[in-house]
Design a protein around this motif. Structure first.
Motif, PDB file in Angstrom:
ATOM      1  N   LYS A   1       0.826  -1.216   0.000  1.00  0.00           N
ATOM      2  CA  LYS A   1       0.000   0.000   0.000  1.00  0.00           C
ATOM      3  C   LYS A   1       0.857   1.261   0.000  1.00  0.00           C
ATOM      4  N   VAL A   2       1.966   1.248   0.700  1.00  0.00           N
ATOM      5  CA  VAL A   2       2.874   2.405   0.706  1.00  0.00           C
ATOM      6  C   VAL A   2       3.414   2.649  -0.697  1.00  0.00           C
ATOM      7  N   HIS A   3       3.796   1.592  -1.392  1.00  0.00           N
ATOM      8  CA  HIS A   3       4.267   1.735  -2.771  1.00  0.00           C
ATOM      9  C   HIS A   3       3.148   2.254  -3.677  1.00  0.00           C
ATOM     10  N   GLU A   4       1.966   1.702  -3.510  1.00  0.00           N
ATOM     11  CA  GLU A   4       0.827   2.129  -4.331  1.00  0.00           C
ATOM     12  C   GLU A   4       0.500   3.601  -4.071  1.00  0.00           C
ATOM     13  N   ASP A   5       0.405   3.971  -2.817  1.00  0.00           N
ATOM     14  CA  ASP A   5       0.095   5.360  -2.464  1.00  0.00           C
ATOM     15  C   ASP A   5       1.200   6.318  -2.878  1.00  0.00           C
ATOM     16  N   GLY A   6       2.441   5.825  -2.930  1.00  0.00           N
ATOM     17  CA  GLY A   6       3.577   6.647  -3.324  1.00  0.00           C
ATOM     18  C   GLY A   6       3.735   6.795  -4.827  1.00  0.00           C
ATOM     19  N   GLY A   7       2.922   6.076  -5.602  1.00  0.00           N
ATOM     20  CA  GLY A   7       2.946   6.215  -7.044  1.00  0.00           C
ATOM     21  C   GLY A   7       4.035   5.421  -7.752  1.00  0.00           C
ATOM     22  N   PHE A   8       4.555   4.378  -7.102  1.00  0.00           N
ATOM     23  CA  PHE A   8       5.570   3.563  -7.756  1.00  0.00           C
ATOM     24  C   PHE A   8       4.972   2.871  -8.977  1.00  0.00           C
ATOM     25  N   ASP A   9       5.740   2.771 -10.052  1.00  0.00           N
ATOM     26  CA  ASP A   9       5.275   2.165 -11.290  1.00  0.00           C
ATOM     27  C   ASP A   9       5.416   0.648 -11.291  1.00  0.00           C
ATOM     28  N   ARG A  10       6.439   0.157 -10.638  1.00  0.00           N
ATOM     29  CA  ARG A  10       6.712  -1.275 -10.594  1.00  0.00           C
ATOM     30  C   ARG A  10       7.311  -1.633  -9.236  1.00  0.00           C
TER      31      ARG A  10
ATOM     32  N   ASP B   1       7.682 -18.411  -2.180  1.00  0.00           N
ATOM     33  CA  ASP B   1       7.561 -18.362  -3.625  1.00  0.00           C
ATOM     34  C   ASP B   1       7.100 -16.967  -4.067  1.00  0.00           C
ATOM     35  N   GLY B   2       7.816 -16.380  -5.005  1.00  0.00           N
ATOM     36  CA  GLY B   2       7.508 -15.034  -5.474  1.00  0.00           C
ATOM     37  C   GLY B   2       6.122 -14.901  -6.066  1.00  0.00           C
ATOM     38  N   PHE B   3       5.629 -15.939  -6.740  1.00  0.00           N
ATOM     39  CA  PHE B   3       4.291 -15.874  -7.328  1.00  0.00           C
ATOM     40  C   PHE B   3       3.219 -15.772  -6.241  1.00  0.00           C
ATOM     41  N   ASN B   4       3.416 -16.444  -5.132  1.00  0.00           N
ATOM     42  CA  ASN B   4       2.462 -16.325  -4.025  1.00  0.00           C
ATOM     43  C   ASN B   4       2.481 -14.919  -3.437  1.00  0.00           C
ATOM     44  N   VAL B   5       3.668 -14.358  -3.298  1.00  0.00           N
ATOM     45  CA  VAL B   5       3.793 -12.999  -2.766  1.00  0.00           C
ATOM     46  C   VAL B   5       3.103 -12.007  -3.709  1.00  0.00           C
ATOM     47  N   VAL B   6       3.375 -12.129  -5.003  1.00  0.00           N
ATOM     48  CA  VAL B   6       2.778 -11.231  -5.991  1.00  0.00           C
ATOM     49  C   VAL B   6       1.258 -11.374  -6.013  1.00  0.00           C
ATOM     50  N   SER B   7       0.749 -12.578  -5.909  1.00  0.00           N
ATOM     51  CA  SER B   7      -0.698 -12.800  -5.884  1.00  0.00           C
ATOM     52  C   SER B   7      -1.331 -12.098  -4.694  1.00  0.00           C
ATOM     53  N   TYR B   8      -0.691 -12.202  -3.540  1.00  0.00           N
ATOM     54  CA  TYR B   8      -1.212 -11.544  -2.345  1.00  0.00           C
ATOM     55  C   TYR B   8      -1.176 -10.025  -2.500  1.00  0.00           C
ATOM     56  N   VAL B   9      -0.064  -9.499  -3.023  1.00  0.00           N
ATOM     57  CA  VAL B   9       0.072  -8.054  -3.225  1.00  0.00           C
ATOM     58  C   VAL B   9      -0.999  -7.551  -4.194  1.00  0.00           C
ATOM     59  N   ALA B  10      -1.238  -8.284  -5.268  1.00  0.00           N
ATOM     60  CA  ALA B  10      -2.255  -7.881  -6.243  1.00  0.00           C
ATOM     61  C   ALA B  10      -3.641  -7.828  -5.602  1.00  0.00           C
ATOM     62  N   ALA B  11      -3.917  -8.764  -4.715  1.00  0.00           N
ATOM     63  CA  ALA B  11      -5.212  -8.782  -4.040  1.00  0.00           C
ATOM     64  C   ALA B  11      -5.327  -7.687  -2.983  1.00  0.00           C
ATOM     65  N   ALA B  12      -4.201  -7.254  -2.442  1.00  0.00           N
ATOM     66  CA  ALA B  12      -4.202  -6.254  -1.357  1.00  0.00           C
ATOM     67  C   ALA B  12      -4.152  -4.817  -1.870  1.00  0.00           C
ATOM     68  N   THR B  13      -3.949  -4.626  -3.169  1.00  0.00           N
ATOM     69  CA  THR B  13      -3.858  -3.287  -3.737  1.00  0.00           C
ATOM     70  C   THR B  13      -4.976  -3.067  -4.744  1.00  0.00           C
ATOM     71  N   GLU B  14      -5.136  -1.807  -5.174  1.00  0.00           N
ATOM     72  CA  GLU B  14      -6.231  -1.474  -6.091  1.00  0.00           C
ATOM     73  C   GLU B  14      -5.755  -0.960  -7.441  1.00  0.00           C
ATOM     74  N   SER B  15      -4.511  -0.543  -7.554  1.00  0.00           N
ATOM     75  CA  SER B  15      -3.993   0.048  -8.779  1.00  0.00           C
ATOM     76  C   SER B  15      -3.970  -0.965  -9.918  1.00  0.00           C
ATOM     77  N   GLN B  16      -4.277  -0.516 -11.119  1.00  0.00           N
ATOM     78  CA  GLN B  16      -4.290  -1.379 -12.297  1.00  0.00           C
ATOM     79  C   GLN B  16      -3.141  -1.047 -13.241  1.00  0.00           C
ATOM     80  N   ARG B  17      -2.089  -0.414 -12.746  1.00  0.00           N
ATOM     81  CA  ARG B  17      -0.972  -0.026 -13.628  1.00  0.00           C
ATOM     82  C   ARG B  17      -0.244  -1.198 -14.168  1.00  0.00           C
TER      83      ARG B  17
END
Length: 75
Positions: free
Chosen positions: A39-48, A59-75
């Protein structure tokens, strides 16, 4: 030319100042920490965001899946 801001996400709080034996990417996942970090990255406007990994870490894919579910940005 545009500039992109790239951050990184660890799976638990770690710092060489607090405990140099604790890895930012190895071991267990602190879900509350990952959600807050994302959320800090999302609110801060990070692109990636880079997700670290190792053979002893989550596993990185599990981490990324969780992050995608926890954020709202569609960038």
């Amino acid at each position: 030319m545009s500039v992109e801001f790239i951050g990184m996400i660890g799976t638990r709080e770690a710092s060489e100042l607090h405990d140099p034996t604790v890895s930012l990417t190895g071991g267990s996942i602190d879900l509350a920490y990952v959600r807050k970090f994302a959320k800090v990255h999302e609110d801060g406007g990070f692109d990636r965001v880079l997700v670290g990994y190792s053979s002893t870490g989550p596993d990185g894919f599990n981490v990324v899946s969780y992050v995608a579910a926890a954020t709202e940005s569609q960038r």
